[in-house]
Design a protein around this motif. Structure first.
Motif, PDB file in Angstrom:
ATOM      1  N   LYS A 115       0.835  -1.204   0.000  1.00 40.69           N
ATOM      2  CA  LYS A 115       0.000   0.000   0.000  1.00 40.69           C
ATOM      3  C   LYS A 115       0.874   1.261   0.000  1.00 40.69           C
ATOM      4  O   LYS A 115       0.497   2.284  -0.569  1.00 40.69           O
ATOM      5  CB  LYS A 115      -0.891  -0.042   1.246  1.00 40.69           C
ATOM      6  CG  LYS A 115      -1.949   1.009   1.317  1.00 40.69           C
ATOM      7  CD  LYS A 115      -3.314   0.410   1.125  1.00 40.69           C
ATOM      8  CE  LYS A 115      -4.379   1.477   1.068  1.00 40.69           C
ATOM      9  NZ  LYS A 115      -5.541   1.050   0.317  1.00 40.69           N
ATOM     10  N   VAL A 116       2.006   1.168   0.644  1.00 39.05           N
ATOM     11  CA  VAL A 116       2.923   2.305   0.744  1.00 39.05           C
ATOM     12  C   VAL A 116       3.708   2.518  -0.548  1.00 39.05           C
ATOM     13  O   VAL A 116       3.922   3.644  -0.984  1.00 39.05           O
ATOM     14  CB  VAL A 116       3.904   2.085   1.920  1.00 39.05           C
ATOM     15  CG1 VAL A 116       5.091   3.046   1.859  1.00 39.05           C
ATOM     16  CG2 VAL A 116       3.162   2.230   3.241  1.00 39.05           C
ATOM     17  N   VAL A 275       0.725   4.807   8.646  1.00 37.21           N
ATOM     18  CA  VAL A 275      -0.566   5.249   8.089  1.00 37.21           C
ATOM     19  C   VAL A 275      -1.285   4.076   7.425  1.00 37.21           C
ATOM     20  O   VAL A 275      -2.484   3.864   7.639  1.00 37.21           O
ATOM     21  CB  VAL A 275      -0.352   6.391   7.061  1.00 37.21           C
ATOM     22  CG1 VAL A 275      -1.658   6.746   6.368  1.00 37.21           C
ATOM     23  CG2 VAL A 275       0.236   7.620   7.747  1.00 37.21           C
ATOM     24  N   ILE A 279      -5.021   2.686   8.136  1.00 32.67           N
ATOM     25  CA  ILE A 279      -6.150   2.824   7.202  1.00 32.67           C
ATOM     26  C   ILE A 279      -6.600   1.492   6.609  1.00 32.67           C
ATOM     27  O   ILE A 279      -7.714   1.391   6.113  1.00 32.67           O
ATOM     28  CB  ILE A 279      -5.852   3.834   6.067  1.00 32.67           C
ATOM     29  CG1 ILE A 279      -4.754   3.326   5.134  1.00 32.67           C
ATOM     30  CG2 ILE A 279      -5.530   5.194   6.639  1.00 32.67           C
ATOM     31  CD1 ILE A 279      -4.484   4.264   3.963  1.00 32.67           C
ATOM     32  N   THR A 280      -5.762   0.470   6.672  1.00 33.63           N
ATOM     33  CA  THR A 280      -6.215  -0.842   6.205  1.00 33.63           C
ATOM     34  C   THR A 280      -6.967  -1.588   7.304  1.00 33.63           C
ATOM     35  O   THR A 280      -7.493  -2.669   7.066  1.00 33.63           O
ATOM     36  CB  THR A 280      -5.019  -1.708   5.770  1.00 33.63           C
ATOM     37  OG1 THR A 280      -4.050  -1.684   6.818  1.00 33.63           O
ATOM     38  CG2 THR A 280      -4.390  -1.191   4.484  1.00 33.63           C
ATOM     39  N   GLY A 281      -6.998  -1.023   8.517  1.00 33.45           N
ATOM     40  CA  GLY A 281      -7.757  -1.631   9.603  1.00 33.45           C
ATOM     41  C   GLY A 281      -6.935  -2.520  10.525  1.00 33.45           C
ATOM     42  O   GLY A 281      -7.479  -3.100  11.459  1.00 33.45           O
ATOM     43  N   ILE A 283      -4.400  -1.326  12.382  1.00 35.53           N
ATOM     44  CA  ILE A 283      -4.173  -0.386  13.506  1.00 35.53           C
ATOM     45  C   ILE A 283      -2.816  -0.652  14.180  1.00 35.53           C
ATOM     46  O   ILE A 283      -1.980   0.230  14.256  1.00 35.53           O
ATOM     47  CB  ILE A 283      -5.308  -0.412  14.564  1.00 35.53           C
ATOM     48  CG1 ILE A 283      -6.695  -0.409  13.890  1.00 35.53           C
ATOM     49  CG2 ILE A 283      -5.151   0.760  15.542  1.00 35.53           C
ATOM     50  CD1 ILE A 283      -7.051   0.781  13.048  1.00 35.53           C
TER      51      ILE A 283
ATOM     52  N   MET B   6      -0.037   7.396  -1.479  1.00 38.09           N
ATOM     53  CA  MET B   6       0.335   7.403  -0.065  1.00 38.09           C
ATOM     54  C   MET B   6       0.960   8.730   0.333  1.00 38.09           C
ATOM     55  O   MET B   6       0.784   9.177   1.459  1.00 38.09           O
ATOM     56  CB  MET B   6       1.268   6.227   0.198  1.00 38.09           C
ATOM     57  CG  MET B   6       1.577   5.988   1.654  1.00 38.09           C
ATOM     58  SD  MET B   6       0.156   5.900   2.793  1.00 38.09           S
ATOM     59  CE  MET B   6      -0.484   4.271   2.432  1.00 38.09           C
ATOM     60  N   LEU B   9      -1.791  10.924   1.393  1.00 38.19           N
ATOM     61  CA  LEU B   9      -2.326  10.516   2.692  1.00 38.19           C
ATOM     62  C   LEU B   9      -1.382  10.899   3.821  1.00 38.19           C
ATOM     63  O   LEU B   9      -1.808  11.263   4.914  1.00 38.19           O
ATOM     64  CB  LEU B   9      -2.561   9.010   2.723  1.00 38.19           C
ATOM     65  CG  LEU B   9      -3.704   8.505   1.853  1.00 38.19           C
ATOM     66  CD1 LEU B   9      -3.762   6.988   1.895  1.00 38.19           C
ATOM     67  CD2 LEU B   9      -5.031   9.087   2.324  1.00 38.19           C
ATOM     68  N   ALA B 107     -12.308  -2.433  12.899  1.00 38.61           N
ATOM     69  CA  ALA B 107     -11.666  -1.852  11.708  1.00 38.61           C
ATOM     70  C   ALA B 107     -11.259  -2.952  10.730  1.00 38.61           C
ATOM     71  O   ALA B 107     -11.455  -2.824   9.517  1.00 38.61           O
ATOM     72  CB  ALA B 107     -10.446  -1.029  12.124  1.00 38.61           C
ATOM     73  N   ASN B 111     -13.129  -3.608   6.996  1.00 33.89           N
ATOM     74  CA  ASN B 111     -12.358  -3.659   5.749  1.00 33.89           C
ATOM     75  C   ASN B 111     -12.582  -4.967   4.995  1.00 33.89           C
ATOM     76  O   ASN B 111     -12.702  -4.967   3.774  1.00 33.89           O
ATOM     77  CB  ASN B 111     -10.867  -3.414   6.026  1.00 33.89           C
ATOM     78  CG  ASN B 111     -10.540  -1.933   6.052  1.00 33.89           C
ATOM     79  OD1 ASN B 111     -10.435  -1.304   5.008  1.00 33.89           O
ATOM     80  ND2 ASN B 111     -10.440  -1.365   7.234  1.00 33.89           N
ATOM     81  N   GLU B 133     -11.896   7.679   9.315  1.00 34.88           N
ATOM     82  CA  GLU B 133     -11.221   6.615   8.558  1.00 34.88           C
ATOM     83  C   GLU B 133     -12.135   5.947   7.540  1.00 34.88           C
ATOM     84  O   GLU B 133     -11.659   5.208   6.670  1.00 34.88           O
ATOM     85  CB  GLU B 133     -10.664   5.544   9.512  1.00 34.88           C
ATOM     86  CG  GLU B 133      -9.688   6.047  10.546  1.00 34.88           C
ATOM     87  CD  GLU B 133      -8.291   6.312  10.003  1.00 34.88           C
ATOM     88  OE1 GLU B 133      -8.096   6.241   8.780  1.00 34.88           O
ATOM     89  OE2 GLU B 133      -7.406   6.636  10.820  1.00 34.88           O
ATOM     90  N   ARG B 136     -11.090   6.261   4.010  1.00 35.23           N
ATOM     91  CA  ARG B 136      -9.991   5.387   3.583  1.00 35.23           C
ATOM     92  C   ARG B 136     -10.490   3.964   3.345  1.00 35.23           C
ATOM     93  O   ARG B 136     -10.053   3.291   2.436  1.00 35.23           O
ATOM     94  CB  ARG B 136      -8.873   5.353   4.623  1.00 35.23           C
ATOM     95  CG  ARG B 136      -8.313   6.714   5.025  1.00 35.23           C
ATOM     96  CD  ARG B 136      -7.270   7.217   4.034  1.00 35.23           C
ATOM     97  NE  ARG B 136      -7.843   7.671   2.799  1.00 35.23           N
ATOM     98  CZ  ARG B 136      -8.503   8.829   2.628  1.00 35.23           C
ATOM     99  NH1 ARG B 136      -8.689   9.647   3.640  1.00 35.23           N
ATOM    100  NH2 ARG B 136      -8.982   9.160   1.449  1.00 35.23           N
ATOM    101  N   TYR B 137     -11.378   3.502   4.221  1.00 32.13           N
ATOM    102  CA  TYR B 137     -11.893   2.138   4.060  1.00 32.13           C
ATOM    103  C   TYR B 137     -12.600   2.027   2.699  1.00 32.13           C
ATOM    104  O   TYR B 137     -12.472   1.012   2.007  1.00 32.13           O
ATOM    105  CB  TYR B 137     -12.879   1.769   5.180  1.00 32.13           C
ATOM    106  CG  TYR B 137     -12.311   1.778   6.582  1.00 32.13           C
ATOM    107  CD1 TYR B 137     -10.946   2.000   6.825  1.00 32.13           C
ATOM    108  CD2 TYR B 137     -13.127   1.569   7.702  1.00 32.13           C
ATOM    109  CE1 TYR B 137     -10.436   2.015   8.123  1.00 32.13           C
ATOM    110  CE2 TYR B 137     -12.620   1.568   8.992  1.00 32.13           C
ATOM    111  CZ  TYR B 137     -11.279   1.805   9.194  1.00 32.13           C
ATOM    112  OH  TYR B 137     -10.788   1.814  10.478  1.00 32.13           O
ATOM    113  N   ASP B 139     -11.983   3.888   0.060  1.00 29.89           N
ATOM    114  CA  ASP B 139     -10.951   3.965  -0.972  1.00 29.89           C
ATOM    115  C   ASP B 139     -10.177   2.650  -1.113  1.00 29.89           C
ATOM    116  O   ASP B 139      -9.767   2.276  -2.208  1.00 29.89           O
ATOM    117  CB  ASP B 139      -9.986   5.112  -0.646  1.00 29.89           C
ATOM    118  CG  ASP B 139      -8.936   5.289  -1.727  1.00 29.89           C
ATOM    119  OD1 ASP B 139      -9.315   5.719  -2.833  1.00 29.89           O
ATOM    120  OD2 ASP B 139      -7.765   4.965  -1.481  1.00 29.89           O
ATOM    121  N   ASN B 140      -9.995   1.944  -0.019  1.00 28.58           N
ATOM    122  CA  ASN B 140      -9.288   0.651  -0.073  1.00 28.58           C
ATOM    123  C   ASN B 140      -9.944  -0.322  -1.048  1.00 28.58           C
ATOM    124  O   ASN B 140      -9.287  -1.214  -1.568  1.00 28.58           O
ATOM    125  CB  ASN B 140      -9.253  -0.018   1.310  1.00 28.58           C
ATOM    126  CG  ASN B 140      -8.310   0.675   2.280  1.00 28.58           C
ATOM    127  OD1 ASN B 140      -7.414   1.401   1.861  1.00 28.58           O
ATOM    128  ND2 ASN B 140      -8.515   0.468   3.570  1.00 28.58           N
TER     129      ASN B 140
END
Lengths: 396, 396
Positions: A115-116, A275, A279-281, A283, B6, B9, B107, B111, B133, B136-137, B139-140
């Motif tokens: 993702k990064v 980040v 944002i992917t859940g 945490i 990213m 973000l 979270a 997702n 968030e 973002r979820y 957008d994922n």
């Protein structure tokens, strides 16, 4: 009413699910001891006693607020420091906590890292055969996974073949070392040759190409083999590690990402992984597991157990006439099927109550993966079936 | 060399990170006891003692192989059964293990669920203000999050406004109840009205619209308020739960998804959540946490602690002239700023060493979120600053 995208994945996944169902059905019919399930890489060794002891001690001695509460997304600094120190001792690194990011297993770490690094439409390269989920990880970030064809019969990646596959869109090369499904350790010579190709291509295209090394099997090596520490060979290396296999903790979901401060855009990568983890859940990786694994990171399960299985199975199968690279790592054999149709072989050998995974699922048809993280009795029970299958195909 | 996506973000996230840095800087300068940090929803109560005791008992009594190894992606059946039984007792459900999917916090569950329900290009609706968030979820999974404008000053969602926002592309409506950031409990009347709109739109468009209710604060309610159990009101409801707040375990990452068997495409959803959990890299929620929370799922931290904070803060702030809905749940106040510019207010009140989160981050400028999951002394220490700020704006 589930999404179209997921409907297609569900169909494909049904094949895998049916393997579990099939295993359960056969066990019910013939008794569990008469079914030889080499399908899944679920370590059959339990976690070392120290995991239980350390977990209890951490629970007893740690302030519960600290233990269970939100922490930096990249993990407890103290866990990251301990792992950094271990890697410094083992590989002569100069890591501190900033070079380590705790993650929810290597799978979680890889997904956050992609993702990064990746923008939609870019390419990730890997060498066939490869861990089948990499396709999905690439798709999760809108990218394609391009596979370099398998280098049969050694399964050492072929740098010349890699060179042909790198394009302007290639931003990452993802390898799994020791390899799942072959058990082959990509050796120092291979890694250096890959590094040379990538360094040249970085120059040519004017941007970094990250080499992501997925190393859940790093500790599972035999015959004195050693897994190259890739940051020594290639600047833009990021290592993904999991404690799933070394400590038999796959259900705990705990691992880390490690990278040198010299890696291009290091600070942004570290900040962005935090980040991405949020944002992917994910945490953060579970707090207790972070502290426990950091304390136990220099231990492993008894690797000699897997080594015995490996030798017994490899010797017997090759004596029957099967061909495969002698694996130096992980707990898999990647065996050439006596028919080109590996799916047919997998079906046929079920008559002997043996369950295997077709090589097709790893981008390499004509082979099967045998996960030997099983009880020795499973191997002994299965050998007559393997023998009979070879005879069947010889006489066909 | 991190991705463009990213990079953007990371810039946005820098604002949030700077809040932590700012908090640390102020604490260093003035002493921790003189800084009043209401920024983050990190519960200040520790987990109940039973979490430690149950964790140790599970570690001592469970076969380590079973405890730490791969399990079905949706979790240990025994954990799912216990949670099903609890929901049956509490809400008169008829759940069994199949209706519950253990997930890596709400979270993680959200997702995976969005991955199952949404195709790229489709729409998710939510009501402003909302947990930031969610953007973002969405957008994922390549989707957009469309927000229904806030219904000021009650912050009960406005069904008529919802009706205007639903389109053919809407496949899910995502709510957070009790709400973060307002602390408002969406009441039975609201939920029924939302359900009526969605049922009508399902009819009109000929496909399911799933109502996803994110309920980490379900147990944190005051003044005898009760959170509607939405499956009673709307067929296609999926509940996402987390133990982060009810048991003060945010760092453990453990929760579940729950849905009735009558939900459209139930079997595919359950199977596909397992696939999504695997391919997103979660694999499964941590095994130990599953077993522990399943045993402790009927317990909570001492909610009266938060209630005292709520009353003290609400009474004092309204006496100073601030306006806000009286929250019946969660541990947040959502306060109207005496200037329309909430970002300016957040900056200005830092002069009094008070840290708040701007409403802009929740899709509702002109407000600030005050997380009162803090020590009572933090509230007492901050009150003069809040008072001074109101006087400043009155006399400006």
């Amino acid at each position: 009413m589930i999404s179209e995208k997921m409907s297609k994945l569900l169909e494909r996944s049904a094949a895998m699910s049916s393997m579990y169902t099939e295993s359960a059905r056969l066990k019910e019919k013939y008794g569990a001891e008469n079914v030889y399930d080499f399908g899944m890489g679920n370590p059959n060794l339990p976690a070392p006693d120290s995991i239980r002891e350390t977990s209890i001690r951490v629970l007893q001695e740690t302030d519960p607020w600290y233990l269970h509460h939100y922490m930096p997304n990249n993990g407890f600094p103290e866990a990251r420091e301990k792992i950094a120190a271990s890697l410094n001792r083992r590989f002569g690194e100069h890591f501190d906590a900033n070079n380590i990011m705790m993650c929810t297993g290597a799978a979680g770490g890889l997904n956050c890292l992609l993702k990064v690094l990746m923008d939609p439409g870019q390419e990730i390269l890997t060498f066939a055969p490869y861990f089948g989920e990499y396709d999905r990880y690439a798709d999760n970030v809108g990218c394609t996974l391009t596979t370099v064809p398998p280098n049969i019969p050694t399964f050492q990646p072929d740098p010349a073949a890699l060179e042909k596959c790198v394009t302007e869109k290639t931003r990452a090369v993802l390898i799994d070392n020791p390899n799942n499904p072959t058990g082959v350790v990509y050796n120092e010579e291979t890694i250096r040759a890959i590094a040379a190709v990538l360094a040249k291509k970085e120059q040519e295209y004017g941007h970094a190409i990250y080499l992501i090394s997925d190393e859940p099997y790093r500790e599972l090596v035999f015959d004195g083999a050693s897994v190259p520490w890739i940051p020594n060979d290639y600047k833009n290396t990021i290592v993904a590690y999991s404690f799933s296999k070394s400590l038999s903790l796959p259900g705990d979901r705990i691992g880390y990402l490690a990278l040198r401060s010299e890696v291009e855009d290091f600070e942004n990568i570290v900040a962005a992984v935090a980040v991405a983890t949020r944002i992917t859940g994910f945490i953060n990786a579970s707090g207790l597991q972070q502290l426990v694994c950091a304390k136990c990171c220099d231990e492993t399960v008894d690797i000699s157990f897997y080594d015995k299985n490996r030798k017994r199975l490899y010797d017997a199968l090759t004596a029957y006439g099967y061909e495969m690279p002698k694996p130096e790592g992980a707990f898999y054999l990647f065996m050439k099927t006596p028919t080109e149709n590996d799916l047919e072989f997998v079906e046929k050998i079920k008559e002997h109550r043996i369950l295997l995974t077709p090589g097709s699922g790893f981008g390499c048809p004509g082979y099967v993966r045998i996960a030997y993280c099983v009880a020795p009795e499973t191997i002994e029970g299965a050998l007559p079936g393997f023998k009979a299958m070879m005879e069947y195909y010889k006489n066909k």
